[in-house]
Design a protein around this motif. Structure first.
Motif, PDB file in Angstrom:
ATOM      1  N   UNK A  84       0.896  -1.102  -0.012  1.00  0.00           N
ATOM      2  CA  UNK A  84      -0.089  -0.226  -0.189  1.00  0.00           C
ATOM      3  C   UNK A  84       0.767   1.136  -0.037  1.00  0.00           C
ATOM      4  N   UNK A  85       2.203   1.231   0.259  1.00  0.00           N
ATOM      5  CA  UNK A  85       3.051   2.436   0.308  1.00  0.00           C
ATOM      6  C   UNK A  85       3.775   2.717  -1.071  1.00  0.00           C
ATOM      7  N   UNK A  86       4.104   3.718  -1.079  1.00  0.00           N
ATOM      8  CA  UNK A  86       4.901   4.243  -2.274  1.00  0.00           C
ATOM      9  C   UNK A  86       6.254   3.453  -2.355  1.00  0.00           C
TER      10      UNK A  86
ATOM     11  N   UNK B 141      -9.851 -10.188   0.878  1.00  0.00           N
ATOM     12  CA  UNK B 141     -10.913  -9.711   1.778  1.00  0.00           C
ATOM     13  C   UNK B 141     -12.014  -9.386   0.975  1.00  0.00           C
ATOM     14  N   UNK B 142     -13.152  -9.948   1.075  1.00  0.00           N
ATOM     15  CA  UNK B 142     -14.220  -9.492   0.176  1.00  0.00           C
ATOM     16  C   UNK B 142     -15.168  -8.333   0.699  1.00  0.00           C
ATOM     17  N   UNK B 143     -14.658  -7.967   1.732  1.00  0.00           N
ATOM     18  CA  UNK B 143     -15.243  -6.705   2.407  1.00  0.00           C
ATOM     19  C   UNK B 143     -14.067  -5.369   2.341  1.00  0.00           C
ATOM     20  N   UNK B 144     -13.121  -5.797   1.640  1.00  0.00           N
ATOM     21  CA  UNK B 144     -12.029  -4.677   1.486  1.00  0.00           C
ATOM     22  C   UNK B 144     -12.665  -3.585   0.365  1.00  0.00           C
ATOM     23  N   UNK B 145     -12.177  -2.317   0.862  1.00  0.00           N
ATOM     24  CA  UNK B 145     -12.574  -0.997  -0.104  1.00  0.00           C
ATOM     25  C   UNK B 145     -12.040  -1.459  -1.484  1.00  0.00           C
ATOM     26  N   UNK B 146     -12.519  -0.886  -2.446  1.00  0.00           N
ATOM     27  CA  UNK B 146     -12.355  -1.038  -3.863  1.00  0.00           C
ATOM     28  C   UNK B 146     -10.832  -0.354  -3.844  1.00  0.00           C
ATOM     29  N   UNK B 147     -10.656   0.898  -3.032  1.00  0.00           N
ATOM     30  CA  UNK B 147      -9.583   1.365  -3.307  1.00  0.00           C
ATOM     31  C   UNK B 147      -8.464   0.945  -2.647  1.00  0.00           C
ATOM     32  N   UNK B 148      -8.701   0.250  -1.559  1.00  0.00           N
ATOM     33  CA  UNK B 148      -7.463  -0.450  -0.973  1.00  0.00           C
ATOM     34  C   UNK B 148      -7.177  -1.773  -1.747  1.00  0.00           C
ATOM     35  N   UNK B 149      -7.962  -2.447  -2.311  1.00  0.00           N
ATOM     36  CA  UNK B 149      -8.172  -3.757  -2.690  1.00  0.00           C
ATOM     37  C   UNK B 149      -7.293  -3.254  -4.071  1.00  0.00           C
ATOM     38  N   UNK B 150      -7.470  -2.458  -5.047  1.00  0.00           N
ATOM     39  CA  UNK B 150      -6.867  -1.815  -6.151  1.00  0.00           C
ATOM     40  C   UNK B 150      -5.358  -1.561  -5.832  1.00  0.00           C
TER      41      UNK B 150
ATOM     42  N   UNK C  87      -3.325  -2.677  -3.422  1.00  0.00           N
ATOM     43  CA  UNK C  87      -2.717  -3.703  -3.100  1.00  0.00           C
ATOM     44  C   UNK C  87      -2.448  -4.427  -4.336  1.00  0.00           C
ATOM     45  N   UNK C  88      -3.506  -4.974  -4.733  1.00  0.00           N
ATOM     46  CA  UNK C  88      -3.256  -5.878  -5.853  1.00  0.00           C
ATOM     47  C   UNK C  88      -3.042  -5.753  -7.132  1.00  0.00           C
ATOM     48  N   UNK C  89      -3.512  -4.472  -7.564  1.00  0.00           N
ATOM     49  CA  UNK C  89      -2.931  -3.807  -8.812  1.00  0.00           C
ATOM     50  C   UNK C  89      -1.791  -3.003  -8.803  1.00  0.00           C
ATOM     51  N   UNK C  90      -1.874  -1.860  -8.127  1.00  0.00           N
ATOM     52  CA  UNK C  90      -0.861  -0.994  -8.019  1.00  0.00           C
ATOM     53  C   UNK C  90       0.573  -1.754  -7.286  1.00  0.00           C
ATOM     54  N   UNK C  91       0.413  -2.386  -6.298  1.00  0.00           N
ATOM     55  CA  UNK C  91       1.451  -3.063  -5.983  1.00  0.00           C
ATOM     56  C   UNK C  91       1.850  -3.966  -6.586  1.00  0.00           C
ATOM     57  N   UNK C  92       1.403  -4.873  -7.406  1.00  0.00           N
ATOM     58  CA  UNK C  92       1.804  -5.842  -8.500  1.00  0.00           C
ATOM     59  C   UNK C  92       2.590  -4.922  -9.506  1.00  0.00           C
ATOM     60  N   UNK C  93       2.194  -3.972  -9.817  1.00  0.00           N
ATOM     61  CA  UNK C  93       2.872  -2.923 -10.996  1.00  0.00           C
ATOM     62  C   UNK C  93       4.020  -2.340 -10.463  1.00  0.00           C
ATOM     63  N   UNK C  94       3.968  -2.158  -8.974  1.00  0.00           N
ATOM     64  CA  UNK C  94       5.346  -1.731  -8.313  1.00  0.00           C
ATOM     65  C   UNK C  94       6.443  -2.656  -8.332  1.00  0.00           C
ATOM     66  N   UNK C  95       5.886  -3.567  -8.245  1.00  0.00           N
ATOM     67  CA  UNK C  95       6.864  -5.128  -8.022  1.00  0.00           C
ATOM     68  C   UNK C  95       7.695  -5.214  -9.495  1.00  0.00           C
ATOM     69  N   UNK C  96       6.694  -5.319 -10.761  1.00  0.00           N
ATOM     70  CA  UNK C  96       7.143  -5.157 -11.792  1.00  0.00           C
ATOM     71  C   UNK C  96       8.220  -4.302 -12.186  1.00  0.00           C
TER      72      UNK C  96
END
Length: 86
Positions: A27-29, A56-65, A67-76
């Motif tokens: 979640x961090x830069x 988590x199915x009750x995660x906010x869309x902002x947080x899920x995005x 972690x799952x999308x931006x975090x993966x992009x940062x790792x790439x």
């Protein structure tokens, strides 16, 4: 003894010397990595196992995005700088 690693221990008895655990936060830069850890990763890593995600199915869309999308992009992005990646 942990059975998961038995085969690896037989083939590569020193395998644990090749593993380094580094704290980060998707979640961090810049993945929440210190500059020293980031530099070490760029210079030394040759394999990445990215298993982090929120399921988590009750995660906010902002947080899920984040972690799952931006975090993966940062790792790439980080992986593209790694000199020894196989």
């Amino acid at each position: 003894m942990n059975n998961v690693f038995d085969r690896l221990r037989i083939k590569k008895p020193d395998f644990m010397t090749k593993i380094k655990i580094i704290d980060g936060d998707l979640e961090q830069s810049l993945l929440g990595l210190s500059s020293d850890d980031r530099d070490w990763l760029i210079e030394n890593v040759n394999f990445i196992f990215h298993c982090a995600a929120t399921v988590r199915f009750n995660e906010t869309l902002h947080t899920a995005t984040k972690i799952n999308i931006q975090g993966t992009n940062d790792i790439l992005d980080l992986a593209s700088m790694m000199k020894n990646l196989k």
